[in-house]
Design a protein around this motif. Structure first.
Motif, PDB file in Angstrom:
ATOM      1  N   ALA A  43     -15.670 -15.455  -8.090  1.00 46.32           N
ATOM      2  CA  ALA A  43     -14.613 -15.577  -9.098  1.00 46.32           C
ATOM      3  C   ALA A  43     -14.310 -17.046  -9.397  1.00 46.32           C
ATOM      4  CB  ALA A  43     -13.349 -14.880  -8.613  1.00 46.32           C
ATOM      5  N   PHE A  44     -14.042 -17.322 -10.649  1.00 45.10           N
ATOM      6  CA  PHE A  44     -13.629 -18.654 -11.099  1.00 45.10           C
ATOM      7  C   PHE A  44     -12.104 -18.686 -11.038  1.00 45.10           C
ATOM      8  CE2 PHE A  44     -12.511 -21.868 -14.215  1.00 45.10           C
ATOM      9  CZ  PHE A  44     -13.419 -22.878 -13.926  1.00 45.10           C
ATOM     10  N   LEU A  45     -11.560 -19.255  -9.966  1.00 44.25           N
ATOM     11  CA  LEU A  45     -10.119 -19.277  -9.734  1.00 44.25           C
ATOM     12  C   LEU A  45      -9.548 -20.632 -10.130  1.00 44.25           C
ATOM     13  CD1 LEU A  45     -10.183 -17.581  -6.226  1.00 44.25           C
ATOM     14  CD2 LEU A  45      -9.716 -16.487  -8.431  1.00 44.25           C
ATOM     15  N   PRO A  46      -8.345 -20.648 -10.689  1.00 46.50           N
ATOM     16  CA  PRO A  46      -7.761 -21.922 -11.138  1.00 46.50           C
ATOM     17  C   PRO A  46      -7.208 -22.767  -9.992  1.00 46.50           C
ATOM     18  CG  PRO A  46      -6.267 -20.105 -11.606  1.00 46.50           C
ATOM     19  CD  PRO A  46      -7.515 -19.493 -11.044  1.00 46.50           C
ATOM     20  N   ILE A  47      -7.356 -24.071 -10.132  1.00 44.32           N
ATOM     21  CA  ILE A  47      -6.799 -25.041  -9.183  1.00 44.32           C
ATOM     22  C   ILE A  47      -5.277 -25.100  -9.387  1.00 44.32           C
ATOM     23  CG2 ILE A  47      -6.805 -27.503  -8.531  1.00 44.32           C
ATOM     24  CD1 ILE A  47      -9.422 -26.135  -7.922  1.00 44.32           C
ATOM     25  N   ASP A  48      -4.558 -25.405  -8.322  1.00 45.42           N
ATOM     26  CA  ASP A  48      -3.095 -25.542  -8.323  1.00 45.42           C
ATOM     27  C   ASP A  48      -2.364 -24.226  -8.560  1.00 45.42           C
ATOM     28  OD1 ASP A  48      -3.212 -28.257  -7.731  1.00 45.42           O
ATOM     29  OD2 ASP A  48      -3.261 -28.832  -9.840  1.00 45.42           O
ATOM     30  N   TYR A  49      -3.037 -23.114  -8.313  1.00 43.07           N
ATOM     31  CA  TYR A  49      -2.385 -21.806  -8.336  1.00 43.07           C
ATOM     32  C   TYR A  49      -2.229 -21.320  -6.901  1.00 43.07           C
ATOM     33  CZ  TYR A  49      -2.262 -20.836 -13.321  1.00 43.07           C
ATOM     34  OH  TYR A  49      -1.961 -20.848 -14.650  1.00 43.07           O
ATOM     35  N   TYR A  50      -1.290 -20.409  -6.707  1.00 44.25           N
ATOM     36  CA  TYR A  50      -0.942 -19.896  -5.396  1.00 44.25           C
ATOM     37  C   TYR A  50      -1.256 -18.405  -5.321  1.00 44.25           C
ATOM     38  CZ  TYR A  50       2.058 -24.070  -5.375  1.00 44.25           C
ATOM     39  OH  TYR A  50       2.540 -25.349  -5.444  1.00 44.25           O
ATOM     40  N   PHE A  51      -1.501 -17.929  -4.090  1.00 47.11           N
ATOM     41  CA  PHE A  51      -1.607 -16.492  -3.864  1.00 47.11           C
ATOM     42  C   PHE A  51      -1.102 -16.184  -2.461  1.00 47.11           C
ATOM     43  CE2 PHE A  51      -5.747 -18.209  -2.649  1.00 47.11           C
ATOM     44  CZ  PHE A  51      -6.065 -17.538  -1.475  1.00 47.11           C
ATOM     45  N   ASN A  52      -0.726 -14.939  -2.262  1.00 44.17           N
ATOM     46  CA  ASN A  52      -0.253 -14.479  -0.965  1.00 44.17           C
ATOM     47  C   ASN A  52      -1.419 -13.853  -0.220  1.00 44.17           C
ATOM     48  OD1 ASN A  52       2.569 -15.082  -1.413  1.00 44.17           O
ATOM     49  ND2 ASN A  52       2.572 -13.362  -2.825  1.00 44.17           N
ATOM     50  N   ALA A  53      -1.469 -14.054   1.093  1.00 50.89           N
ATOM     51  CA  ALA A  53      -2.569 -13.510   1.879  1.00 50.89           C
ATOM     52  C   ALA A  53      -2.101 -13.099   3.263  1.00 50.89           C
ATOM     53  CB  ALA A  53      -3.683 -14.543   2.018  1.00 50.89           C
ATOM     54  N   ARG A  54      -2.779 -12.112   3.787  1.00 55.71           N
ATOM     55  CA  ARG A  54      -2.609 -11.732   5.191  1.00 55.71           C
ATOM     56  C   ARG A  54      -3.809 -12.324   5.925  1.00 55.71           C
ATOM     57  NH1 ARG A  54      -1.636  -6.090   8.351  1.00 55.71           N
ATOM     58  NH2 ARG A  54      -2.717  -6.739  10.238  1.00 55.71           N
ATOM     59  N   ILE A  55      -3.550 -13.258   6.819  1.00 53.92           N
ATOM     60  CA  ILE A  55      -4.591 -13.933   7.580  1.00 53.92           C
ATOM     61  C   ILE A  55      -4.719 -13.229   8.926  1.00 53.92           C
ATOM     62  CG2 ILE A  55      -5.342 -16.115   8.591  1.00 53.92           C
ATOM     63  CD1 ILE A  55      -5.191 -16.154   5.501  1.00 53.92           C
ATOM     64  N   THR A  56      -5.850 -12.562   9.132  1.00 46.34           N
ATOM     65  CA  THR A  56      -6.095 -11.819  10.360  1.00 46.34           C
ATOM     66  C   THR A  56      -7.002 -12.638  11.268  1.00 46.34           C
ATOM     67  OG1 THR A  56      -5.888  -9.740   9.138  1.00 46.34           O
ATOM     68  CG2 THR A  56      -6.941  -9.634  11.307  1.00 46.34           C
ATOM     69  N   LEU A  57      -6.475 -13.043  12.416  1.00 42.97           N
ATOM     70  CA  LEU A  57      -7.220 -13.855  13.367  1.00 42.97           C
ATOM     71  C   LEU A  57      -7.929 -13.015  14.420  1.00 42.97           C
ATOM     72  CD1 LEU A  57      -4.525 -16.631  13.833  1.00 42.97           C
ATOM     73  CD2 LEU A  57      -6.581 -16.731  12.408  1.00 42.97           C
ATOM     74  N   SER A  58      -7.394 -11.834  14.708  1.00 44.46           N
ATOM     75  CA  SER A  58      -7.971 -10.881  15.654  1.00 44.46           C
ATOM     76  C   SER A  58      -7.346  -9.528  15.330  1.00 44.46           C
ATOM     77  CB  SER A  58      -7.679 -11.290  17.096  1.00 44.46           C
ATOM     78  OG  SER A  58      -6.316 -11.058  17.414  1.00 44.46           O
ATOM     79  N   PRO A  59      -7.826  -8.460  15.940  1.00 47.89           N
ATOM     80  CA  PRO A  59      -7.230  -7.147  15.638  1.00 47.89           C
ATOM     81  C   PRO A  59      -5.710  -7.080  15.857  1.00 47.89           C
ATOM     82  CG  PRO A  59      -9.286  -6.857  16.816  1.00 47.89           C
ATOM     83  CD  PRO A  59      -8.986  -8.342  16.822  1.00 47.89           C
ATOM     84  N   LYS A  60      -5.198  -7.896  16.776  1.00 48.96           N
ATOM     85  CA  LYS A  60      -3.760  -7.863  17.075  1.00 48.96           C
ATOM     86  C   LYS A  60      -2.999  -9.078  16.564  1.00 48.96           C
ATOM     87  CE  LYS A  60      -4.309  -5.093  21.222  1.00 48.96           C
ATOM     88  NZ  LYS A  60      -4.089  -4.998  22.657  1.00 48.96           N
TER      89      LYS A  60
END
Length: 121
Positions: free
Chosen positions: A54-71
């Motif tokens: 995807a061509f995503l724009p610079i200086d835009y924000y998004f929300n994410a769930r960062i999963t480092l391990s199953p727990k």
């Protein structure tokens, strides 16, 4: 000076697949219904690196769930800072965590320790 030398935090390898449905920019500018797939390839206390078609724009924000391990996971607001096209018609992005609380950034240190322990076994 090499790019790695300018980074304030060590980048750690990670395999994490995310989907961006909604991006926003200050000033109430919003992009909805994106369905952009991204593959996070590295993480640090200050941000992530990821690849996407995807061509995503610079200086835009998004929300994410960062999963480092199953727990172990946390939610974060991420701002895209840079982009470059790769040979495979993908884009390589650099993005930073916005307003990430120190106790959440500490989870990345714990993740690094887990990587170290896996290598030592």
């Amino acid at each position: 000076m090499h790019l790695q030398d300018r980074r304030k935090d060590k980048r750690l390898p990670i395999e994490l697949h995310l989907e961006i449905n909604h991006m926003f920019r200050q000033g109430e500018e919003v992009i909805d219904n994106m369905d952009a797939q991204i593959d996070v390839i590295n993480i640090s206390r200050s941000g992530i690196g990821f690849i996407s078609k995807a061509f995503l724009p610079i200086d835009y924000y998004f929300n994410a769930r960062i999963t480092l391990s199953p727990k172990e996971f946390f939610f974060a607001v991420i701002k895209i800072n840079r982009k470059r096209q790769t040979e495979e018609s993908n884009y390589l992005y650099g993005a930073e965590f916005v307003g990430l609380a120190p106790f959440l950034a500490d989870k990345i240190d714990v993740y690094e320790q887990g990587l170290y322990e896996k290598v030592m076994k």
